[in-house]
Design an enzyme around this catalytic site. Sequence first.
Site, PDB file in Angstrom:
ATOM      1  N   SER A 318       0.884  -1.202   0.035  1.00  0.00           N
ATOM      2  CA  SER A 318       0.111   0.075  -0.105  1.00  0.00           C
ATOM      3  C   SER A 318       1.035   1.208   0.166  1.00  0.00           C
ATOM      4  O   SER A 318       2.061   1.013   0.624  1.00  0.00           O
ATOM      5  CB  SER A 318      -0.879   0.028   1.338  1.00  0.00           C
ATOM      6  OG  SER A 318       0.052  -0.025   2.383  1.00  0.00           O
ATOM      7  N   ASP A 319       0.311   2.419  -0.503  1.00  0.00           N
ATOM      8  CA  ASP A 319       1.106   3.640  -0.345  1.00  0.00           C
ATOM      9  C   ASP A 319       0.995   4.127   0.993  1.00  0.00           C
ATOM     10  O   ASP A 319      -0.307   3.638   1.556  1.00  0.00           O
ATOM     11  CB  ASP A 319       0.740   4.674  -1.415  1.00  0.00           C
ATOM     12  CG  ASP A 319       1.613   5.698  -1.612  1.00  0.00           C
ATOM     13  OD1 ASP A 319       2.700   5.826  -0.614  1.00  0.00           O
ATOM     14  OD2 ASP A 319       1.499   6.343  -2.660  1.00  0.00           O
ATOM     15  N   LEU A 320       1.656   4.774   1.477  1.00  0.00           N
ATOM     16  CA  LEU A 320       1.502   5.173   2.921  1.00  0.00           C
ATOM     17  C   LEU A 320       0.230   5.727   3.276  1.00  0.00           C
ATOM     18  O   LEU A 320      -0.261   6.549   2.915  1.00  0.00           O
ATOM     19  CB  LEU A 320       2.583   6.608   3.236  1.00  0.00           C
ATOM     20  CG  LEU A 320       2.930   6.830   4.707  1.00  0.00           C
ATOM     21  CD1 LEU A 320       3.437   5.746   5.530  1.00  0.00           C
ATOM     22  CD2 LEU A 320       3.881   8.188   4.663  1.00  0.00           C
TER      23      LEU A 320
END
Length: 796
Positions: A318-320
């Site tokens: 996942s992106d942050l």
Amino acid sequence: MKNICLVFLLISNFLSAQDLKDAPYKNSELSIKERVENLISLMTLEEKIGQLTTPLGWKMYNKEAGSKASLSELYKEEIKNRHIGGLWGLLRADPWTQKTLETGLHPKEAAKITNAIQKYAIENSRLGIPLVLEEEAMHGHMAVGTTVFPTAIGQASTWNPDLIKKMAHVIAKEIRAQGSNTAYGPIIDIAREPRWSRVEETFGEDPYLIAEMGKSMVTGFQGSHESDLKSNEHVAATLKHFAAYGVSEGGHNGAAVHIGQRDLFQNYMYPVKEAVDNGVMSVMTAYSSIDGVPSTAHKNLLTNILKEKWGFKGFVISDLASIEGLLGDHHIVDTEEDAAAMAMNAGVDVDLGGNGFDDALIDAVNAGKVAEERIDEAVRRILTVKFKLGLFENPYANEKQAEKIVRNSEHIELAREVARQSITMLKNEDNILPLNKELQDIAVIGSNADMQYNQLGDYTAPQSEENIITVLEGIQHKMPNANIEYVKGTAVRDTTQTNIPAAVEAAKNAEVAIVVLGGSSARDFKTEYLETGAATISSKEDQVLSDMESGEGYDRSTLNLMGKQLELLQAVVATGTPTVLVLIKGRPLLLNWPAENVPVILDAWYPGQEGGSAIADVIFGDFNPAGRLPVSVPKSLGQIPVYYNYWFPNRRDYVETDAKPLYPFGYGLSYSEFKYSDLKVATSGKGRNTKIEISLKVSNTSKVDGDEVIQLYIRDMVSTVLSPVKQLRAFERVSIKAGETKTVQFELLPKELSLFDTEMKQKVEAGEFKLMIGASSEDIRLETTFKIPETIILSK
């Protein structure tokens, strides 16, 4: 009773440790699959989910100015309590992390800390699993003391995938020398929305160009063979952002994306598929949504397409904070537990940031919302990458080598070469360039003429002053005997830092005025941030405006030169002194007035640490420019989108202006002139083995050696669904000496001719194709047609 239980627990752990000494997963003679399956069979649910947890790395060590770095108590707790499997940005330094030149880690220190990190994880966890250490790396490793290359939009302007592969290999060597093992990049987002803040991080607007550059980055990072990953010169690559992140509504970073399935697969998924086929080890989700489905919860794309149909074997991260974003931003769930379950069930394997899975995912499994078999599959993917990287055999860096490898003279020279090849000459009226080296009086003016951080782009670490060559310094080094007067004149945005009369006076007294303007993605320690690390735009009226007008979080509503930059340029041009405009920026800007009134325009994007030297090389004729635009430059905001490869019908003109861009995709000038001739086309093979073989001759008809970028475009003349009016499908940057002629050859395969029909079947439809070859998307020099006799089905 409690004491008896404690004794039995200690005995159990002791026996487990004894048994684990000879566990099959530690046997390097076994296959990776056998080792992974054995390791998973030994793990508790908490240990499994720990492997899927990647917290912020810079919090895992302590260092005060003037002191040695040491592991933080937080890190020791993360290993003990959460069994974490990786860290993101351990070596990252920037205003967001608050790591400076004094408190960040220099290469030798970095190698020591990464070794200590790995050693502690291995020796203080039950199973001794090493960590993936993931670093930002799109235009150089985002750490103290590393080599800073041009940002991706500049890399794409080179139109030289081989050069970008060399660059990526150098970045990988610098990362691995310091002990980290995974690089974030390439970014394969398509930039068709110039208001968007992250255009600088992309390879431009064209799927084919992006795919070629992306594959080069993957190969440079990971090597040509999977076995290369175990060397100390390669890292696992992470593809960003999945999917269609760069065309959000209104240019707002992370906002909703509105595109159809055919557009998604024909264009936005094309470079992703190419990178997956090239073996990329990791894929990162996007903050945005597609037609109402957040990318981090998009099961059809993450599982059905990426993993099952395309056979992607790596892990999805996942992106942050994007898992938390399903709850807080997208509002498609109402608990953290449901957010974790939705992301995991959609196909996300690893949580970047460490707060999206953790206890929430354990609760989801215990509640029956996520099957433990799905957890096993995610763990299998991350462990497989760790074994492929050779971390179980050698997780450590050679501390003595770090300083010798990172930012060595060879790497610095490569940064200069990438910068030189990226520079795009948009205008050169009356052949003013190259400038005569006998000039005595030169004025260097402008907001970006001597601003180190403004030429580096976003995702850049703090820099020692001596590491960066500004345009002013590059000109001073090139012309040591000339009288060079520097006047800043104005800032990028702030209008209180302006002295246009001084700039005018300097221009009047000079034989030439070199004016350096544009934008900046430079963050400072006053910048405020979201939890994702994106910058937030300050509205405080009492503070001096920073130069930052681009970079993650800095979306624009206009594309004008900001502040009083245009006023400064107009005043300098009005002096009558020949003026060279150099643009340093991260996105296309409106250049109507300069295009009409300034005799010379060079576009350098963000050229990196050697940008000043590279620009001076071009201006004074030591390097013949051959950069080409990877994006179209609009005439007005109202034209957007203005990308060249739109679907039929042809665009009609507006009342105020025509529909064409100011400068088209693929455009760029040279000090040389080239002639194209002898186009030949031959078709061989049948069905999926069909090949279209093309050859032509290109002659340098000038007296100057130079590079030409030969571009091949196609058009499907009749198709059952809409197809582009023109589509890049091959290119080559070729060095040709004055008076020399070279033969250039291309080969087209069925996938380059294919489309997705009304039933989303990928195929090449029988019929006629137009072949166009030229020096830009608008400058077509040779044309012909060829036919595909029978429809070719590529996928159902």
